[in-house]
Design a protein around this motif. Structure first.
Motif, PDB file in Angstrom:
ATOM      1  N   THR A  41       0.853  -1.191   0.000  1.00 42.59           N
ATOM      2  CA  THR A  41       0.000   0.000   0.000  1.00 42.59           C
ATOM      3  C   THR A  41       0.894   1.249   0.000  1.00 42.59           C
ATOM      4  O   THR A  41       2.077   1.176   0.358  1.00 42.59           O
ATOM      5  N   GLN A  43       0.740   3.473   2.174  1.00 42.47           N
ATOM      6  CA  GLN A  43       1.143   3.655   3.579  1.00 42.47           C
ATOM      7  C   GLN A  43       2.428   2.875   3.879  1.00 42.47           C
ATOM      8  O   GLN A  43       3.325   3.375   4.571  1.00 42.47           O
ATOM      9  N   GLU A  44       2.498   1.656   3.351  1.00 45.19           N
ATOM     10  CA  GLU A  44       3.689   0.839   3.626  1.00 45.19           C
ATOM     11  C   GLU A  44       4.926   1.394   2.910  1.00 45.19           C
ATOM     12  O   GLU A  44       6.052   1.275   3.412  1.00 45.19           O
ATOM     13  N   ASP A  47       6.078   4.012   5.142  1.00 46.27           N
ATOM     14  CA  ASP A  47       6.757   3.438   6.315  1.00 46.27           C
ATOM     15  C   ASP A  47       8.222   3.115   5.988  1.00 46.27           C
ATOM     16  O   ASP A  47       9.116   3.342   6.802  1.00 46.27           O
ATOM     17  N   ASP A  69      -0.115   5.484  -6.274  1.00 47.00           N
ATOM     18  CA  ASP A  69      -0.353   5.761  -4.850  1.00 47.00           C
ATOM     19  C   ASP A  69      -1.728   6.381  -4.616  1.00 47.00           C
ATOM     20  O   ASP A  69      -1.926   7.116  -3.636  1.00 47.00           O
ATOM     21  N   THR A  71      -5.360   7.114  -3.420  1.00 49.74           N
ATOM     22  CA  THR A  71      -6.109   6.763  -2.216  1.00 49.74           C
ATOM     23  C   THR A  71      -7.338   7.660  -2.173  1.00 49.74           C
ATOM     24  O   THR A  71      -7.379   8.680  -2.867  1.00 49.74           O
ATOM     25  N   LEU A  77      -3.449  10.208   4.359  1.00 52.88           N
ATOM     26  CA  LEU A  77      -2.126   9.706   3.958  1.00 52.88           C
ATOM     27  C   LEU A  77      -1.034  10.661   4.446  1.00 52.88           C
ATOM     28  O   LEU A  77       0.024  10.221   4.932  1.00 52.88           O
ATOM     29  N   HIS A  80      -0.626  10.068   8.021  1.00 57.77           N
ATOM     30  CA  HIS A  80       0.135   8.833   8.236  1.00 57.77           C
ATOM     31  C   HIS A  80       1.635   9.113   8.099  1.00 57.77           C
ATOM     32  O   HIS A  80       2.444   8.666   8.913  1.00 57.77           O
ATOM     33  N   GLN A  84       4.827   9.038  10.898  1.00 59.26           N
ATOM     34  CA  GLN A  84       6.065   8.276  10.683  1.00 59.26           C
ATOM     35  C   GLN A  84       7.295   9.185  10.667  1.00 59.26           C
ATOM     36  O   GLN A  84       8.410   8.724  10.436  1.00 59.26           O
TER      37      GLN A  84
END
Ligand code: AOS
Ligand code: ZN
Ligand code: ZN
Length: 388
Positions: A41, A43-44, A47, A69, A71, A77, A80, A84
């Motif tokens: 995703t 998000q990953e 990360d 990407d 969404t 996002l 998010h 991080q």
């Protein structure tokens, strides 16, 4: 003599943006070698980008690519990413992966296809509004394969019309970065093949349109640092897509194939004042890691850009100018080479210690256990991208 505290301050201030797609699977037209643990995703991907920043303190933003990407909640996002410790960066548009674009996107002979492509670019500006991104990066695969296939000059006009429409849609603090590329996928006449074409369009558009230099997009032997110096002088250097190449658009790790070229580029950036945030030069990576582990490869690339920057900052401007003015060819060259041949790794270790991170980012990443964590956690599915 160069003041080391100034050099360190400049290194601490430099930010290198990493691309979301570099964290996903990629390959050549022959084979994509899938890797375990790649993000599923956006998000990953963020990360993973956050780990690069955690261990380098130099990569605080991640570029997104639409639609890879896409969404339904961009503010979420962005939140998010903030959670991080990173932020969303440049929005990359995609008008090259749709059957409709076989003959071009914004330069297509059919106005309906041009409308569809331009609408996508406008959608990307909407996304920038939602993510808080400053820059829209435009790379067009548009071009022709055979002489006579389409009217070269008309295609420039169509391109100019689309760019003007998108330019009008930009907010006061937003920019468009136009990327050029000599060839591939078009093999006869690419519509934005070189910096001159990109510069001509950007000049006509206005100050919010800037040229982006992808280091893999030139003919072999091109003096890229000359282009960089020229664009900086003209106030039109929007940023870089760093990567390295042996043959074409290889998208290998920045600084891997030709660290001397990267140094020469960074010297012109330093010389032209391009490290200063006000100049707005965006330092981005645009790479694919087809066979090597992705996150440490991106960490290595960030470190390579930092090393080239450190060496460029070590060039003694007074000694260089004196040798140049005196016509001392060998001395002038020696000043540059002395800086290039300096081992800046101890200096960068010190910089990192002063920043409170491990002086050895690759070792710290390996010790962190993140690689094992993602292999265990991320099972099933591959996020869309080059490898999809
Ligand atoms: C393509 O060759 C260009 O380098 C693009 O900048 C980029 O790789 C693509 O747009 C992926 O986002
Ligand atoms: Zn690029
Ligand atoms: Zn490229």
């Amino acid at each position: 003599m160069t003041d080391l505290s100034t050099v360190k301050a400049a290194l601490k201030a430099q930010s290198i943006e990493t691309p979301s797609w570099a964290y996903g699977n990629s390959g050549t037209r022959f084979k994509v070698f899938a890797q375990a643990g790649v993000p599923r995703t956006p998000q990953e991907k963020i990360d993973d980008a956050a780990r690069v920043h955690e261990f380098t303190a130099a990569a605080p933003s991640v570029a997104l690519h639409i639609p890879w990407d896409r969404t339904d909640d961009y503010p979420a996002l962005a939140a998010h990413a903030a959670g991080q410790g990173v932020r969303l960066g440049v929005i990359n548009s995609n008008v090259f992966q749709d059957d409709d674009y076989k003959l071009g996107s914004v330069t297509h002979p059919d106005p309906k296809i041009r409308r569809k492509a331009t609408d996508h670019l406008l959608e990307c500006v909407d996304i920038m509004d939602a993510t808080g991104s400053r820059d829209l990066k435009l790379w067009f695969s548009d071009g022709t394969n055979y002489p006579g296939q389409d009217d070269i000059a008309d295609r420039q006009g169509r391109l100019g019309d689309a760019l003007a429409e998108v330019y009008e849609r930009l907010g006061d603090d937003q920019r468009m970065l136009l990327e050029y590329k000599l060839f591939e996928p078009a093999f006869y006449a690419t519509d934005v093949p070189d910096w001159g074409t990109a510069y001509a369009h950007c000049l006509k558009l206005g100050p919010k349109a800037q040229v982006v230099v992808d280091t893999g997009h030139h003919a072999p032997g091109t003096n890229i640092e000359f282009i960089v110096a020229t664009l900086l002088r003209e106030g039109k250097l929007g940023g870089f897509d760093f990567n390295s190449r042996f043959y074409a658009d290889d998208d290998l790790m920045a600084g891997a194939a030709d660290p001397f070229q990267l140094f020469r580029i960074m010297y012109e950036v330093v010389r032209g004042g391009g490290l200063a945030a006000e100049t707005g030069v965006a330092f981005m990576l645009d790479q694919c890691h087809n066979i090597e582990a992705k996150i440490p490869a991106i960490i290595r690339s960030v470190m390579n850009v930092q090393e080239a920057t450190a060496k460029a900052l070590l060039v003694d401007p007074v000694a260089l100018r004196a040798a140049q003015q005196a016509g001392e060819v060998l001395e002038a060259n020696a000043v540059l080479m002395d800086a290039y041949n300096t081992d800046v790794r101890p200096l960068l270790r010190e910089v990192r210690e002063e920043q409170g991170i491990d002086p050895d980012p690759i070792a710290a990443y390996k010790r962190s256990g993140w690689a094992d964590h993602i292999v265990a956690e991320r099972v099933g599915g591959t996020q869309a991208g080059w490898g999809a």
